[in-house]
Design an enzyme around this catalytic site. Structure first.
Site, PDB file in Angstrom:
ATOM      1  N   TYR A 150      14.834 -38.771  63.911  1.00 43.97           N
ATOM      2  CA  TYR A 150      15.198 -37.897  62.783  1.00 43.97           C
ATOM      3  C   TYR A 150      16.644 -38.135  62.367  1.00 43.97           C
ATOM      4  O   TYR A 150      16.950 -38.373  61.193  1.00 43.97           O
ATOM      5  CB  TYR A 150      14.987 -36.439  63.189  1.00 43.97           C
ATOM      6  CG  TYR A 150      15.418 -35.438  62.141  1.00 43.97           C
ATOM      7  CD1 TYR A 150      14.654 -35.239  60.996  1.00 43.97           C
ATOM      8  CD2 TYR A 150      16.581 -34.690  62.312  1.00 43.97           C
ATOM      9  CE1 TYR A 150      15.038 -34.313  60.031  1.00 43.97           C
ATOM     10  CE2 TYR A 150      16.973 -33.773  61.351  1.00 43.97           C
ATOM     11  CZ  TYR A 150      16.204 -33.583  60.217  1.00 43.97           C
ATOM     12  OH  TYR A 150      16.598 -32.675  59.269  1.00 43.97           O
ATOM     13  N   LYS A 154      18.292 -39.870  58.904  1.00 45.26           N
ATOM     14  CA  LYS A 154      19.237 -39.115  58.071  1.00 45.26           C
ATOM     15  C   LYS A 154      20.572 -39.849  57.950  1.00 45.26           C
ATOM     16  O   LYS A 154      21.204 -39.843  56.878  1.00 45.26           O
ATOM     17  CB  LYS A 154      19.450 -37.720  58.652  1.00 45.26           C
ATOM     18  CG  LYS A 154      18.252 -36.794  58.516  1.00 45.26           C
ATOM     19  CD  LYS A 154      17.959 -36.467  57.064  1.00 45.26           C
ATOM     20  CE  LYS A 154      16.904 -35.373  56.929  1.00 45.26           C
ATOM     21  NZ  LYS A 154      16.618 -35.038  55.511  1.00 45.26           N
TER      22      LYS A 154
END
Length: 278
Positions: A150, A154
């Protein structure tokens, strides 16, 4: 000055959480919101005054092309005021354990899907001298254990956003990054149980190596979410960022982001390692 009701705003990932709350907030201010959803049921749930659901899985090229056609072919010829790239997924496990397919899924949704939307809508944004608001995470800079996929997606999204900002500023297009901390959303609520479900399928060696780390990280995040800001409060901030005349390049969202990001930039890396690993 163009009135809000004469402008379009696109939001991806608008079926629940931050996206849905932001769609409603901007619609209440008079903008016509094209709210990206992935099913008719989700569309019926978000549909409302000045909220028009559009089928948008950002990893599906046909959906992205249809969105661009909807914007360029607006029957009232309304300009595109802003694109809010909010869609995302979060499935957490140690780097060694998380299957490569799930790694790729993170980058497909959290990076490549947004790039596809941006590429498709840049001509409309150029005509309107509009704005791109990219929803990132505090994790892009300060990464908790088990958040590698994740956070990595990002961080890549933020780097691409920095490049984009420098490429299009002379064209009158603004690019803004919102580094979000914890927000009470269905995705956040689901991340802990999904991490524990993956952990339950680990082999004995991985369980011995990572079991306690996963469970303690999930407990910490679950406890924190009870004190995190609501999606509605996050939406108020994002709506302001989207419509303010002269936005900053980066914003933090939530008290944890406001504290963690400066610490990460000031503390030695090994000290920050100890802070986050605990």
């Amino acid at each position: 000055m163009t009135r809000p009701e004469e402008e379009l705003i696109v939001i991806s990932g608008a079926s629940t959480g931050i996206g849905a709350a932001t769609a409603r907030k901007l619609a209440s201010r008079g903008y016509h919101v094209l709210a990206g959803v992935r099913s008719d049921r989700e569309g019926d749930a978000i549909r409302g005054a000045r909220i028009e659901p559009v089928m948008l899985d950002i990893t599906v090229g046909e959906h992205v092309r249809a969105l661009a056609a909807r914007v360029s072919g607006d029957p009232r010829r309304r300009p595109l005021r802003a694109v809010i790239n909010n869609a995302g997924i979060e499935i957490n496990a140690p780097v060694e354990v998380l299957p490569l397919g799930i790694w790729r899924e993170h980058f497909d949704v959290n990076l490549f899907g947004h790039i596809a939307v941006i590429q498709a809508l840049l001509p409309a944004l150029r005509r309107s001298r509009g704005r791109i608001v990219n929803i990132s995470s505090v994790g892009a800079e300060a990464v908790l254990p088990i958040y590698g996929a994740y956070a990595g997606s990002k961080a890549a999204f933020e780097s691409a956003s920095d490049a984009l900002r420098r490429e299009v500023s002379a064209q009158g297009i603004q690019v803004v990054i919102v580094q979000s901390g914890g927000v009470q959303t269905p995705m956040a609520d689901d991340s802990g149980p999904r991490a524990l479900e993956l952990a339950a399928r680990m082999n004995e060696e991985h369980t011995a190596l990572y079991g306690r780390l996963i469970s303690s990280t999930v407990r910490f995040q679950s406890a924190f979410l009870h004190r995190a800001i609501t999606a509605e409060k996050a939406a108020t901030t994002i709506a302001r960022i989207t419509t303010t005349r002269r936005p900053r390049i980066r914003y933090s969202l939530g008290s944890d982001a406001a504290l963690t990001l400066p610490l990460n930039r000031l503390l030695p890396a090994r000290l920050m390692d100890r802070v986050l690993s605990r």
